[in-house]
Design an enzyme around this catalytic site. Sequence first.
Site, PDB file in Angstrom:
ATOM      1  N   ASN A   1      18.907   3.608  14.935  1.00 33.81           N
ATOM      2  CA  ASN A   1      17.794   3.336  15.445  1.00 33.81           C
ATOM      3  C   ASN A   1      17.394   1.994  14.885  1.00 33.81           C
ATOM      4  O   ASN A   1      16.799   1.510  13.876  1.00 33.81           O
ATOM      5  CB  ASN A   1      16.463   4.139  15.065  1.00 33.81           C
ATOM      6  N   TRP A   2      17.613   0.907  15.805  1.00 32.43           N
ATOM      7  CA  TRP A   2      17.389  -0.575  15.549  1.00 32.43           C
ATOM      8  C   TRP A   2      16.113  -0.972  15.607  1.00 32.43           C
ATOM      9  O   TRP A   2      15.710  -2.141  15.065  1.00 32.43           O
ATOM     10  CB  TRP A   2      18.355  -1.364  16.188  1.00 32.43           C
ATOM     11  N   LYS A   3      15.141   0.024  16.095  1.00 32.12           N
ATOM     12  CA  LYS A   3      13.871  -0.386  16.220  1.00 32.12           C
ATOM     13  C   LYS A   3      13.894  -1.807  17.103  1.00 32.12           C
ATOM     14  O   LYS A   3      14.507  -2.137  17.818  1.00 32.12           O
ATOM     15  CB  LYS A   3      12.896  -0.176  14.807  1.00 32.12           C
TER      16      LYS A   3
ATOM     17  N   HIS B   1       9.136   9.445  18.476  1.00 33.10           N
ATOM     18  CA  HIS B   1       9.556   8.635  17.268  1.00 33.10           C
ATOM     19  C   HIS B   1       7.895   8.485  16.639  1.00 33.10           C
ATOM     20  O   HIS B   1       7.034   8.260  17.400  1.00 33.10           O
ATOM     21  CB  HIS B   1      10.155   7.581  17.270  1.00 33.10           C
TER      22      HIS B   1
ATOM     23  N   GLU C   1       6.803   6.467  15.175  1.00 32.88           N
ATOM     24  CA  GLU C   1       6.131   5.089  15.265  1.00 32.88           C
ATOM     25  C   GLU C   1       5.525   4.870  16.775  1.00 32.88           C
ATOM     26  O   GLU C   1       4.694   4.001  17.045  1.00 32.88           O
ATOM     27  CB  GLU C   1       7.241   3.910  15.244  1.00 32.88           C
TER      28      GLU C   1
ATOM     29  N   GLU D   1      11.775  13.810  10.813  1.00 32.87           N
ATOM     30  CA  GLU D   1      11.534  12.656  10.037  1.00 32.87           C
ATOM     31  C   GLU D   1      10.272  12.567   9.598  1.00 32.87           C
ATOM     32  O   GLU D   1       9.491  12.346  10.230  1.00 32.87           O
ATOM     33  CB  GLU D   1      11.825  11.460  11.039  1.00 32.87           C
TER      34      GLU D   1
ATOM     35  N   GLY E   1      11.039   4.541   6.424  1.00 30.38           N
ATOM     36  CA  GLY E   1      11.075   3.246   5.889  1.00 30.38           C
ATOM     37  C   GLY E   1      10.360   3.008   4.512  1.00 30.38           C
ATOM     38  O   GLY E   1      10.334   1.988   4.195  1.00 30.38           O
TER      39      GLY E   1
ATOM     40  N   SER F   1      14.827   7.059   5.502  1.00 30.15           N
ATOM     41  CA  SER F   1      15.229   6.513   4.104  1.00 30.15           C
ATOM     42  C   SER F   1      16.662   7.052   3.847  1.00 30.15           C
ATOM     43  O   SER F   1      16.891   6.981   2.601  1.00 30.15           O
ATOM     44  CB  SER F   1      14.179   6.622   3.028  1.00 30.15           C
TER      45      SER F   1
ATOM     46  N   GLY G   1      17.339   4.098  10.420  1.00 34.35           N
ATOM     47  CA  GLY G   1      16.598   2.802  10.642  1.00 34.35           C
ATOM     48  C   GLY G   1      17.325   1.821  10.160  1.00 34.35           C
ATOM     49  O   GLY G   1      18.308   1.301  10.218  1.00 34.35           O
ATOM     50  N   GLY G   2      16.529   1.483   9.031  1.00 37.18           N
ATOM     51  CA  GLY G   2      16.728   0.309   8.305  1.00 37.18           C
ATOM     52  C   GLY G   2      18.538   0.051   7.883  1.00 37.18           C
ATOM     53  O   GLY G   2      19.112  -0.806   8.035  1.00 37.18           O
TER      54      GLY G   2
HETATM   55  P1  PGA Z   1      14.636   4.409   8.096  1.00 38.35           P
HETATM   56  O1  PGA Z   1      14.082   4.791   9.623  1.00 38.35           O
HETATM   57  O2  PGA Z   1      16.067   4.763   7.951  1.00 38.35           O
HETATM   58  O3  PGA Z   1      14.432   2.744   7.864  1.00 38.35           O
HETATM   59  O4  PGA Z   1      13.570   5.243   7.214  1.00 38.35           O
HETATM   60  C1  PGA Z   1      14.440   6.032  10.345  1.00 38.35           C
HETATM   61  C2  PGA Z   1      13.543   6.058  11.345  1.00 38.35           C
HETATM   62  O5  PGA Z   1      12.619   5.551  11.579  1.00 38.35           O
HETATM   63  O6  PGA Z   1      14.356   6.719  12.575  1.00 38.35           O
END
Ligand code: PGA
Length: 257
Positions: free
Chosen positions: A10-12, A93, A95, A168, A174, A214, A235-236
Amino acid sequence: MTRRPYIVGNWKMHGTRAMLSEARAIDRAAQRHMKVEVALAPPYTLIHPIHREAEQIAVGAQDCHHAEGGAFTGDISAAMIADAGAKFVILGHSERRTGHGEVDAMVRAKAESALAAGLRIIMCCGESAETRESGKAVAFVNEQLKASLPLPTAMPADVAERLTVAYEPIWAVGSGTPATPADIGEMHAAIRALLIDLFGVEQGAEVRILYGGSVKPENAGEIFAVPEVGGALIGGASLTADSFMGIALAASEPFEN
Ligand code: PGA
Protein backbone atom coordinates in the site's frame (compact mmCIF):
# COMPACT_ATOMS: atom_id res chain seq x y z
CA MET A 1 -1.86 -20.98 5.07
CA THR A 2 -4.04 -22.99 2.74
CA ARG A 3 -3.96 -20.59 -0.20
CA ARG A 4 -0.90 -18.84 -1.67
CA PRO A 5 0.35 -16.16 0.75
CA TYR A 6 -0.84 -12.76 -0.41
CA ILE A 7 1.57 -9.85 -0.02
CA VAL A 8 0.11 -6.45 -0.84
CA GLY A 9 1.94 -3.14 -0.91
CA ASN A 10 0.00 0.00 0.00
CA TRP A 11 2.00 2.95 -1.29
CA LYS A 12 -0.45 5.45 0.28
CA MET A 13 0.27 9.00 -0.99
CA HIS A 14 3.79 8.14 -2.12
CA GLY A 15 5.01 7.83 -5.67
CA THR A 16 5.37 9.79 -8.87
CA ARG A 17 6.52 8.32 -12.18
CA ALA A 18 10.02 8.29 -10.72
CA MET A 19 8.81 5.28 -8.68
CA LEU A 20 7.98 3.22 -11.78
CA SER A 21 11.46 1.70 -11.69
CA GLU A 22 10.75 0.40 -8.18
CA ALA A 23 7.47 -1.13 -9.37
CA ARG A 24 9.37 -2.77 -12.24
CA ALA A 25 11.88 -4.23 -9.79
CA ILE A 26 9.04 -5.56 -7.62
CA ASP A 27 7.40 -7.14 -10.68
CA ARG A 28 10.65 -8.81 -11.75
CA ALA A 29 11.29 -10.12 -8.24
CA ALA A 30 7.71 -11.41 -8.00
CA GLN A 31 8.42 -13.61 -11.02
CA ARG A 32 11.06 -15.36 -8.92
CA HIS A 33 8.69 -15.87 -5.96
CA MET A 34 5.79 -17.66 -7.59
CA LYS A 35 4.79 -19.34 -4.32
CA VAL A 36 3.63 -15.89 -3.19
CA GLU A 37 0.96 -13.68 -4.75
CA VAL A 38 2.37 -10.15 -4.85
CA ALA A 39 0.23 -7.07 -5.50
CA LEU A 40 0.68 -3.33 -5.35
CA ALA A 41 -1.76 -0.50 -4.59
CA PRO A 42 -0.08 2.71 -5.80
CA PRO A 43 -1.75 6.13 -5.89
CA TYR A 44 -4.47 6.43 -8.57
CA THR A 45 -2.07 8.24 -10.92
CA LEU A 46 0.24 5.23 -11.17
CA ILE A 47 -2.35 2.47 -11.59
CA HIS A 48 -2.40 2.54 -15.36
CA PRO A 49 1.35 2.93 -15.98
CA ILE A 50 2.18 0.08 -13.58
CA HIS A 51 -0.61 -2.10 -15.00
CA ARG A 52 0.74 -1.58 -18.54
CA GLU A 53 4.20 -2.78 -17.64
CA ALA A 54 3.56 -5.42 -14.97
CA GLU A 55 3.83 -9.04 -16.05
CA GLN A 56 3.33 -10.71 -12.70
CA ILE A 57 1.89 -8.44 -10.04
CA ALA A 58 -1.72 -7.30 -9.84
CA VAL A 59 -2.32 -3.58 -9.43
CA GLY A 60 -5.05 -2.15 -7.24
CA ALA A 61 -6.38 1.09 -5.78
CA GLN A 62 -6.46 2.35 -2.20
CA ASP A 63 -10.08 3.51 -2.26
CA CYS A 64 -13.00 4.21 -4.58
CA HIS A 65 -16.28 6.11 -4.42
CA HIS A 66 -19.49 4.17 -3.79
CA ALA A 67 -21.44 5.70 -6.69
CA GLU A 68 -21.13 4.61 -10.31
CA GLY A 69 -20.67 8.19 -11.45
CA GLY A 70 -22.12 11.66 -11.14
CA ALA A 71 -21.46 15.06 -9.60
CA PHE A 72 -18.72 14.03 -7.16
CA THR A 73 -15.83 16.42 -7.74
CA GLY A 74 -12.48 14.80 -7.09
CA ASP A 75 -13.84 11.27 -6.64
CA ILE A 76 -13.11 8.11 -8.64
CA SER A 77 -15.52 5.22 -9.19
CA ALA A 78 -14.83 1.50 -9.01
CA ALA A 79 -15.46 1.20 -12.78
CA MET A 80 -12.85 3.91 -13.44
CA ILE A 81 -10.13 2.19 -11.47
CA ALA A 82 -11.03 -1.12 -13.13
CA ASP A 83 -10.76 0.64 -16.50
CA ALA A 84 -7.29 1.89 -15.52
CA GLY A 85 -6.21 -1.71 -14.90
CA ALA A 86 -6.94 -2.19 -11.20
CA LYS A 87 -7.89 -5.71 -10.20
CA PHE A 88 -8.65 -4.96 -6.55
CA VAL A 89 -9.31 -2.11 -4.16
CA ILE A 90 -8.36 -1.60 -0.51
CA LEU A 91 -11.40 -0.39 1.45
CA GLY A 92 -12.00 0.87 4.98
CA HIS A 93 -8.35 1.63 5.73
CA SER A 94 -8.05 3.39 9.10
CA GLU A 95 -6.50 6.43 7.40
CA ARG A 96 -9.72 6.78 5.36
CA ARG A 97 -11.96 6.10 8.34
CA THR A 98 -10.17 8.68 10.52
CA GLY A 99 -9.01 11.21 7.93
CA HIS A 100 -12.11 11.19 5.70
CA GLY A 101 -14.89 10.31 8.12
CA GLU A 102 -15.69 7.00 6.45
CA VAL A 103 -18.22 5.14 8.55
CA ASP A 104 -19.01 1.43 8.24
CA ALA A 105 -22.11 1.94 6.07
CA MET A 106 -20.08 3.99 3.59
CA VAL A 107 -17.37 1.34 3.46
CA ARG A 108 -20.01 -1.33 2.83
CA ALA A 109 -21.51 0.71 -0.04
CA LYS A 110 -18.05 1.05 -1.60
CA ALA A 111 -17.45 -2.68 -1.24
CA GLU A 112 -20.70 -3.54 -2.98
CA SER A 113 -19.93 -1.07 -5.75
CA ALA A 114 -16.41 -2.49 -6.21
CA LEU A 115 -17.73 -6.06 -6.43
CA ALA A 116 -20.31 -4.97 -8.99
CA ALA A 117 -17.47 -3.48 -11.07
CA GLY A 118 -15.71 -6.86 -11.06
CA LEU A 119 -12.99 -5.95 -8.56
CA ARG A 120 -11.61 -7.95 -5.67
CA ILE A 121 -11.69 -6.18 -2.31
CA ILE A 122 -9.32 -5.99 0.63
CA MET A 123 -11.46 -5.00 3.60
CA CYS A 124 -9.51 -3.38 6.44
CA CYS A 125 -10.46 -3.46 10.08
CA GLY A 126 -8.68 -2.70 13.33
CA GLU A 127 -9.02 -1.19 16.76
CA SER A 128 -7.50 1.92 18.35
CA ALA A 129 -5.03 1.79 21.24
CA GLU A 130 -7.77 2.84 23.67
CA THR A 131 -10.07 0.04 22.53
CA ARG A 132 -7.28 -2.51 22.94
CA GLU A 133 -6.40 -1.21 26.39
CA SER A 134 -10.03 -1.47 27.44
CA GLY A 135 -10.02 -5.17 26.49
CA LYS A 136 -12.67 -4.74 23.80
CA ALA A 137 -10.53 -5.17 20.66
CA VAL A 138 -12.05 -8.47 19.48
CA ALA A 139 -15.62 -7.32 20.03
CA PHE A 140 -14.93 -4.01 18.26
CA VAL A 141 -13.33 -5.58 15.20
CA ASN A 142 -16.12 -8.13 14.99
CA GLU A 143 -18.75 -5.38 14.91
CA GLN A 144 -16.76 -3.19 12.52
CA LEU A 145 -16.28 -6.01 10.04
CA LYS A 146 -19.88 -7.17 10.22
CA ALA A 147 -21.05 -3.64 9.44
CA SER A 148 -18.46 -2.95 6.70
CA LEU A 149 -18.50 -6.17 4.67
CA PRO A 150 -21.09 -6.54 1.93
CA LEU A 151 -24.14 -8.44 3.12
CA PRO A 152 -23.76 -12.17 2.40
CA THR A 153 -26.58 -11.81 -0.15
CA ALA A 154 -24.51 -9.16 -1.99
CA MET A 155 -21.38 -11.32 -2.06
CA PRO A 156 -20.73 -13.20 -5.30
CA ALA A 157 -20.58 -16.99 -5.22
CA ASP A 158 -16.77 -16.90 -5.37
CA VAL A 159 -16.41 -15.07 -2.04
CA ALA A 160 -13.05 -16.64 -1.26
CA GLU A 161 -11.61 -15.34 -4.55
CA ARG A 162 -13.04 -11.86 -4.34
CA LEU A 163 -12.69 -11.02 -0.65
CA THR A 164 -9.61 -10.55 1.52
CA VAL A 165 -9.73 -9.17 5.05
CA ALA A 166 -6.83 -7.15 6.48
CA TYR A 167 -6.50 -6.81 10.25
CA GLU A 168 -4.60 -3.59 10.92
CA PRO A 169 -4.57 -2.36 14.52
CA ILE A 170 -4.49 1.45 14.19
CA TRP A 171 -1.74 1.81 16.78
CA ALA A 172 0.52 -0.56 14.84
CA VAL A 173 0.18 1.19 11.46
CA GLY A 174 3.28 3.24 10.74
CA SER A 175 4.41 3.05 14.38
CA GLY A 176 7.31 0.64 13.96
CA THR A 177 5.75 -1.74 16.49
CA PRO A 178 3.56 -4.55 15.16
CA ALA A 179 1.00 -6.39 17.27
CA THR A 180 2.36 -9.43 19.12
CA PRO A 181 1.95 -12.86 17.52
CA ALA A 182 -0.40 -13.80 20.37
CA ASP A 183 -2.67 -10.80 19.76
CA ILE A 184 -2.60 -11.36 15.99
CA GLY A 185 -3.47 -15.02 16.48
CA GLU A 186 -6.40 -14.23 18.76
CA MET A 187 -7.82 -11.63 16.37
CA HIS A 188 -7.35 -13.71 13.22
CA ALA A 189 -9.09 -16.67 14.86
CA ALA A 190 -12.03 -14.43 15.76
CA ILE A 191 -12.18 -13.03 12.20
CA ARG A 192 -12.07 -16.57 10.78
CA ALA A 193 -15.01 -17.56 12.99
CA LEU A 194 -16.97 -14.54 11.79
CA LEU A 195 -16.22 -15.28 8.12
CA ILE A 196 -17.40 -18.88 8.54
CA ASP A 197 -20.51 -17.60 10.26
CA LEU A 198 -21.22 -15.17 7.42
CA PHE A 199 -20.22 -17.15 4.35
CA GLY A 200 -20.34 -20.80 5.41
CA VAL A 201 -17.60 -23.30 6.27
CA GLU A 202 -16.27 -23.84 2.77
CA GLN A 203 -16.05 -20.21 1.59
CA GLY A 204 -15.45 -18.63 4.99
CA ALA A 205 -12.47 -20.90 5.64
CA GLU A 206 -10.78 -19.94 2.36
CA VAL A 207 -10.94 -16.14 2.59
CA ARG A 208 -7.43 -14.85 3.25
CA ILE A 209 -6.85 -12.75 6.35
CA LEU A 210 -3.85 -10.44 6.10
CA TYR A 211 -2.08 -8.76 8.97
CA GLY A 212 -0.97 -5.14 8.54
CA GLY A 213 0.87 -2.68 10.76
CA SER A 214 4.67 -2.22 10.80
CA VAL A 215 5.45 -5.46 8.94
CA LYS A 216 9.13 -5.49 7.96
CA PRO A 217 11.47 -8.14 6.56
CA GLU A 218 12.88 -8.60 10.09
CA ASN A 219 9.54 -9.40 11.76
CA ALA A 220 7.63 -10.95 8.83
CA GLY A 221 8.74 -14.53 9.58
CA GLU A 222 7.25 -14.68 13.05
CA ILE A 223 4.05 -12.98 11.87
CA PHE A 224 3.57 -15.44 8.97
CA ALA A 225 4.05 -18.34 11.38
CA VAL A 226 0.88 -17.30 13.26
CA PRO A 227 -2.12 -19.53 12.42
CA GLU A 228 -4.70 -17.88 10.13
CA VAL A 229 -2.26 -15.26 8.83
CA GLY A 230 -2.59 -15.49 5.04
CA GLY A 231 -0.21 -12.70 4.14
CA ALA A 232 0.35 -9.02 4.85
CA LEU A 233 -0.72 -5.51 3.89
CA ILE A 234 2.42 -3.40 3.93
CA GLY A 235 2.83 0.36 3.91
CA GLY A 236 6.27 1.83 4.56
CA ALA A 237 8.22 -1.35 3.79
CA SER A 238 6.55 -1.71 0.36
CA LEU A 239 8.19 1.44 -1.01
CA THR A 240 11.41 -0.28 -2.03
CA ALA A 241 11.68 -3.55 -3.89
CA ASP A 242 14.36 -4.70 -1.46
CA SER A 243 12.30 -4.49 1.72
CA PHE A 244 9.00 -5.45 0.07
CA MET A 245 10.42 -8.56 -1.54
CA GLY A 246 12.27 -9.38 1.69
CA ILE A 247 8.81 -9.78 3.19
CA ALA A 248 7.64 -11.87 0.21
CA LEU A 249 10.65 -14.11 0.72
CA ALA A 250 9.68 -14.62 4.37
CA ALA A 251 6.18 -15.56 3.21
CA SER A 252 7.51 -18.15 0.79
CA GLU A 253 9.53 -19.83 3.54
CA PRO A 254 7.38 -19.38 6.64
CA PHE A 255 8.72 -22.37 8.47
CA GLU A 256 12.38 -21.59 7.96
CA ASN A 257 12.18 -18.39 10.01
P1 PGA B 1 2.76 0.24 7.64
O1 PGA B 1 1.30 0.51 7.03
O2 PGA B 1 3.26 -1.04 7.08
O3 PGA B 1 3.58 1.43 7.21
O4 PGA B 1 2.59 0.16 9.13
C1 PGA B 1 0.40 -0.53 6.84
C2 PGA B 1 -0.87 -0.03 6.21
O5 PGA B 1 -1.31 1.06 6.55
O6 PGA B 1 -1.47 -0.72 5.36
